[in-house]
Design a protein around this motif. Structure first.
Motif, PDB file in Angstrom:
ATOM      1  N   LEU A 164      -6.744  29.076   5.830  1.00 52.48           N
ATOM      2  CA  LEU A 164      -8.027  29.774   5.693  1.00 52.48           C
ATOM      3  C   LEU A 164      -7.813  31.250   5.383  1.00 52.48           C
ATOM      4  CD1 LEU A 164     -11.149  29.875   6.054  1.00 52.48           C
ATOM      5  CD2 LEU A 164     -10.744  30.245   8.505  1.00 52.48           C
ATOM      6  N   LYS A 165      -6.871  31.883   6.083  1.00 48.77           N
ATOM      7  CA  LYS A 165      -6.618  33.320   5.859  1.00 48.77           C
ATOM      8  C   LYS A 165      -6.076  33.558   4.458  1.00 48.77           C
ATOM      9  CE  LYS A 165      -6.196  37.609   7.410  1.00 48.77           C
ATOM     10  NZ  LYS A 165      -5.501  38.326   6.361  1.00 48.77           N
ATOM     11  N   ARG A 166      -5.189  32.700   3.992  1.00 45.41           N
ATOM     12  CA  ARG A 166      -4.662  32.840   2.635  1.00 45.41           C
ATOM     13  C   ARG A 166      -5.794  32.722   1.620  1.00 45.41           C
ATOM     14  NH1 ARG A 166       0.880  31.655   1.522  1.00 45.41           N
ATOM     15  NH2 ARG A 166       0.228  30.439  -0.300  1.00 45.41           N
ATOM     16  N   ALA A 167      -6.710  31.798   1.867  1.00 49.18           N
ATOM     17  CA  ALA A 167      -7.839  31.623   0.952  1.00 49.18           C
ATOM     18  C   ALA A 167      -8.776  32.826   0.991  1.00 49.18           C
ATOM     19  CB  ALA A 167      -8.597  30.345   1.312  1.00 49.18           C
ATOM     20  N   GLY A 182      -9.726  35.100  -2.052  1.00 53.58           N
ATOM     21  CA  GLY A 182     -11.131  34.984  -2.413  1.00 53.58           C
ATOM     22  C   GLY A 182     -11.447  33.540  -2.762  1.00 53.58           C
ATOM     23  N   PHE A 183     -12.401  32.948  -2.065  1.00 58.89           N
ATOM     24  CA  PHE A 183     -12.701  31.535  -2.272  1.00 58.89           C
ATOM     25  C   PHE A 183     -12.970  31.223  -3.741  1.00 58.89           C
ATOM     26  CE2 PHE A 183     -14.283  30.154   2.222  1.00 58.89           C
ATOM     27  CZ  PHE A 183     -13.067  30.569   2.754  1.00 58.89           C
ATOM     28  N   LEU A 190     -14.415  25.972   3.390  1.00 56.20           N
ATOM     29  CA  LEU A 190     -13.154  26.233   2.694  1.00 56.20           C
ATOM     30  C   LEU A 190     -13.060  25.270   1.516  1.00 56.20           C
ATOM     31  CD1 LEU A 190     -10.389  27.708   2.678  1.00 56.20           C
ATOM     32  CD2 LEU A 190      -9.559  25.993   4.295  1.00 56.20           C
ATOM     33  N   PRO A 191     -13.018  25.777   0.285  1.00 60.71           N
ATOM     34  CA  PRO A 191     -13.127  24.893  -0.888  1.00 60.71           C
ATOM     35  C   PRO A 191     -11.847  24.120  -1.226  1.00 60.71           C
ATOM     36  CG  PRO A 191     -12.930  27.157  -1.616  1.00 60.71           C
ATOM     37  CD  PRO A 191     -12.987  27.201  -0.117  1.00 60.71           C
ATOM     38  N   TYR A 192     -11.321  23.407  -0.234  1.00 58.42           N
ATOM     39  CA  TYR A 192     -10.171  22.538  -0.424  1.00 58.42           C
ATOM     40  C   TYR A 192     -10.608  21.090  -0.262  1.00 58.42           C
ATOM     41  CZ  TYR A 192      -6.352  25.958  -0.538  1.00 58.42           C
ATOM     42  OH  TYR A 192      -5.486  26.957  -0.914  1.00 58.42           O
ATOM     43  N   ARG A 193     -10.256  20.266  -1.224  1.00 54.01           N
ATOM     44  CA  ARG A 193     -10.382  18.825  -1.003  1.00 54.01           C
ATOM     45  C   ARG A 193      -9.132  18.360  -0.267  1.00 54.01           C
ATOM     46  NH1 ARG A 193      -9.574  19.362  -6.226  1.00 54.01           N
ATOM     47  NH2 ARG A 193     -11.756  18.939  -6.742  1.00 54.01           N
TER      48      ARG A 193
END
Length: 801
Positions: free
Chosen positions: A68-71, A75-76, A112-115
């Motif tokens: 999450l912090k890396r994202a 920037g999302f 968090l825009p991860y699939r």
């Protein structure tokens, strides 16, 4: 039975009271706050993070917080699948499925825009079966490449910018070590090595030294090719419950900056922003010696079954965990007379995925080591710990600490001071060490120190890293050389030197020598293909291996080497070549290479699992059940009136389970081998069947405690296979060392009786499979040399003048 009774103090963790890294995950209005180690992991910027906090304290969530912090830092809206994919490696498929669910929930609640895409062998087969997955049949490796390149194919969502792949280590290993089929191996290596820039390796302590070396090589390769650094920002997050000194030594040897997140490392300025909260409730611990219990945990569970029933009737939830599947099934069968089966479930490797899902909801869960690694016993809505009582056995210190940590977990619970009960069966040395503490209250730190002193490690055979890991790593190095341009080839030699320094700085193995042996192995892989079973008749065997013989013949002609004199000469050469091939093949297996053949089982009484039909380890069935055998799948189908399942063609035995053998009736398995063409001295020394890794052909299984316990097809289950083995004579120095090594690792030295050409027999111990390589690497050279000299001295051939 006279247990040692202790009360374990509660265990506390520090809660972070400063900036909340994720209000969606840690809702302060509900009293939820991140732990200090989770906040530290969230902010760690080193290329490698190593979080060593205790079992059950949310290390996996800490790793997701770092994602999450890396994202956030990127920037999302700027996340890109070409740069920001992530990889989570989970050691078991059960844990893989759990992590995939937890990661999906985490990503959703944090927007968090991860699939999240889970990938196991079963997942791959399910994806392939979907109607719109592909226009035609795809190999499993091709399907994996398709998913890694196009994850939207299985998780379509245009709002997702990148992907978190959750995989098991087998898929990682086969891709990274170029072990997939010819057309898939290069694309899959490139996928696994380049597509993900944040790699989480969960439960690192679970892996044996051979497996650890595979991950070390991956990190070393990442460093060599510049993936670790400011430009690419690749980051590794290793999660492990207190790595031992050897592991820390190898991690430090990588030459990569490490952010150690350890319980003993606290930063003074930060500690002022924390407070303590209970993580584990007190535990009333009863410890029993295996020497005082005839059948270990089985006896204990039988003696305590009325108490177990009373605890369940008192609305308590429990678990029973054993290292042995047969013991769990016997306990389940014994408890059925006292406890309703609708509140008991088995969480074992013999269960189907559906069966394991059903078992999770039961009040009493009986489990094998499936649950040792990171598994959570969830009880939704329960205000106190999920496990109120626990019975366990443990052969190693790792197992004891892991299993003990299943009980009394109270992080985030409303009631945090209700003690749990744990009844444990352990080795006599540990039991004796605890006797002086009987009746006392003990800290968990003191208990852990006693565990480390008096119980063996699960696997601490680190010599393989010095002797075998460099040969294993050379396979991908060889492939990389083939992919490199002329200008890039010198860099591959530099890579080899770096890996050599990491694993075996004193090795005599050279780049050129390893290149020759690796090239030879690759050629044999192509020639032998997926060959597992070899016919015993000479002509049939030569025909089966014709491709290999033709290539060798061409090689000999082109190099002016003498051809074979006759069929028997060719057959003898082929046997040596096959032995060499199968022992090397065992090296390139992430898990244990030695897998007994399958039995097709009819199980109407639920003696093995909740499934009526199963395909399972034939050796396990032979050892632990009274069964009715059938000669063929067709006869099995007719007699048990059941449909044949998929993969029936993989089964060697066909049977109907009648009953579990009582513990004293269980078959003790040994091995026989007839070598009519050899005297003992020639077999051991000149042919090299003893004191170094080899592969045995013609093994027969025997029941040491029951001459009539095995039908012919069970005795012959290995007869047409080359089984990797390390063999030592029973009375040898090497045998003494081998038995002492059992205190450092869990392996089985099988009794092996060899019958020689003169009719004499000799007794040996044999360690089978990939473990043979690891055990051999631990035997001192001087012991082996002295044993070989003794064999030479007993040569009783007559002298002819």
């Amino acid at each position: 039975m006279s247990p040692v009774r202790l009360t374990l103090e509660p265990q506390f963790e520090r809660v972070w009271q400063g900036e909340n890294p994720s209000p969606a995950t840690f809702n302060p209005e509900l009293g939820h706050l991140p732990l200090y180690h989770q906040w530290r992991t969230y902010n760690a910027t080193e290329p490698m993070i190593v979080n060593t906090y205790n079992t059950g304290t949310g290390k996996t969530k800490a790793a997701l917080l770092r994602l999450l912090k890396r994202a956030k830092d990127t920037g999302f809206n700027y996340l890109d699948s070409s740069e920001h994919n992530a990889l989570l490696i989970a050691p078991t498929n059960e844990l893989l499925a759990q992590h995939a669910r937890d990661a999906e929930e985490f990503c959703e609640e944090n927007k968090l825009p991860y699939r999240v895409v889970s990938i196991s062998r079963a997942d791959l087969d399910n994806y392939k079966a979907e109607d719109d997955f592909s226009e035609g049949y795809l190999r499993r490796g091709a399907a994996l490449h398709h998913i890694l390149q196009n994850p939207r194919k299985v998780k379509e969502n245009s709002s997702k910018k990148a992907t978190l792949f959750v995989v098991n280590p087998d898929i990682f290993y086969y891709a990274f070590y170029f072990l997939y089929a010819k057309n898939d191996r290069i694309p899959l290596f490139q996928d696994i090595f380049t597509l993900c820039n944040y790699i989480i390796i969960d439960e690192l302590h679970y892996y044996n030294p051979k497996q650890l070396a595979n991950f070390l090589f991956f990190i070393s390769l990442s460093k060599h090719f510049g993936f670790i650094g400011r430009a690419t920002n690749r980051q590794f997050c290793l999660l492990t419950a207190t790595p031992n000194q050897k592991v820390e030594q190898y991690l430090n040897g990588l030459g990569v900056d490490i952010g150690w997140i350890k319980p003993e490392i606290e930063i003074a300025g930060e500690i002022r922003q924390t407070r303590e909260t209970p993580a584990l409730a007190p535990v009333h611990l009863e410890v029993y010696s295996i020497d005082e219990l005839k059948d270990g945990l089985l006896t204990l569970a039988f003696e305590e079954k009325q108490k177990i029933a009373a605890w369940l009737n008192g609305s308590e939830d429990g678990a029973i965990i054993s290292s042995a599947l047969w013991r769990i099934n016997q306990i389940y069968y014994d408890l059925k007379s006292t406890i309703p089966t609708d509140i008991m479930g088995r969480l074992t490797g013999a269960e189907s995925r559906r069966g394991r899902e059903d078992a999770k909801a039961k009040r009493l869960i009986l489990a094998t080591p499936t649950v040792d690694i990171g598994y959570n016993f969830d009880r939704l809505g329960k205000t106190r710990q999920n496990i109120d009582f626990l019975l366990l056995d443990a052969r190693s210190g790792d197992e004891f600490i892991q299993r003990l940590g299943r009980a009394g977990r109270v992080l985030g619970k409303q009631q945090q001071d209700i003690p749990s009960r744990v009844l444990a069966v352990v080795e006599a040395a540990f039991y004796k060490a605890l006797q002086s503490y009987d009746g006392q209250t003990m800290s968990r730190l003191t208990l852990r120190e006693l565990v480390e002193e008096h119980l063996p490690a699960r696997n601490s055979l680190y010599s393989y890293i010095k002797t075998g890991a460099i040969a294993e790593a050379f396979l991908p190095i060889y492939r990389l050389e083939g992919m490199a341009s002329t200008e890039g080839k010198p860099d591959i030699a530099v890579l080899f030197n770096e890996v050599q320094q990491l694993f075996a700085s004193n090795t005599k193995l050279t780049y050129q020598r390893l290149k020759i042996s690796t090239r030879s192995y690759i050629q044999r892989v192509q020639d032998y293909g997926g060959l597992e079973v070899l016919p015993t008749e000479v002509t049939d065997c030569l025909k089966t291996c014709e491709r290999r013989l033709m290539h060798e013949q061409d090689y000999r002609k082109s190099h002016g080497i003498k051809l074979w004199l006759n069929r028997q000469d060719a057959y003898k050469w082929l046997q040596k070549d096959l032995r060499s091939f199968f022992i090397e093949k065992a090296r390139f297996s992430f898990r244990e290479d030695f897998q007994p053949p399958l039995a097709l089982v009819s199980d109407s009484r639920g003696l093995l699992s909740s499934e009526r039909i199963a395909l399972f380890d034939a050796l396990h069935i032979v050892k632990n059940y009274r069964v009715r055998y059938f000669d063929s799948a067709k006869e099995w189908q007719e007699k048990v009136v059941q449909p044949l399942p998929e993969r029936t063609n993989e089964a060697l035995l066909f049977c109907d389970l009648i009953e579990l053998l009582k513990p004293e009736e269980r078959l003790h398995i040994g091995l026989n081998l007839s070598v009519p063409g050899y005297k003992r001295t020639v077999w051991e020394e000149e042919e090299g069947f003893a004191y170094k890794p080899t592969a045995l052909y013609g093994l027969e299984v025997t029941a040491l405690n029951n001459d009539h316990g095995l039908p012919t097809n069970a005795r012959k289950m290995f007869a047409q296979r080359y089984v990797p083995a390390f063999v030592v004579a029973k009375e040898s120095r090497s045998a003494s060392t081998l038995w002492s090594l059992k205190k450092q690792a869990q392996f089985i030295p099988y009794d092996l009786q060899v019958i020689f050409s003169d009719g004499k027999t000799h007794d040996y111990f044999a360690v089978l499979g990939t473990m043979a390589l690891q055990v051999w690497s631990e035997i001192p050279y001087r012991d082996i040399a002295m044993d070989v000299r003794e064999v030479q001295s007993i040569d009783d051939d007559p002298l002819i003048f």
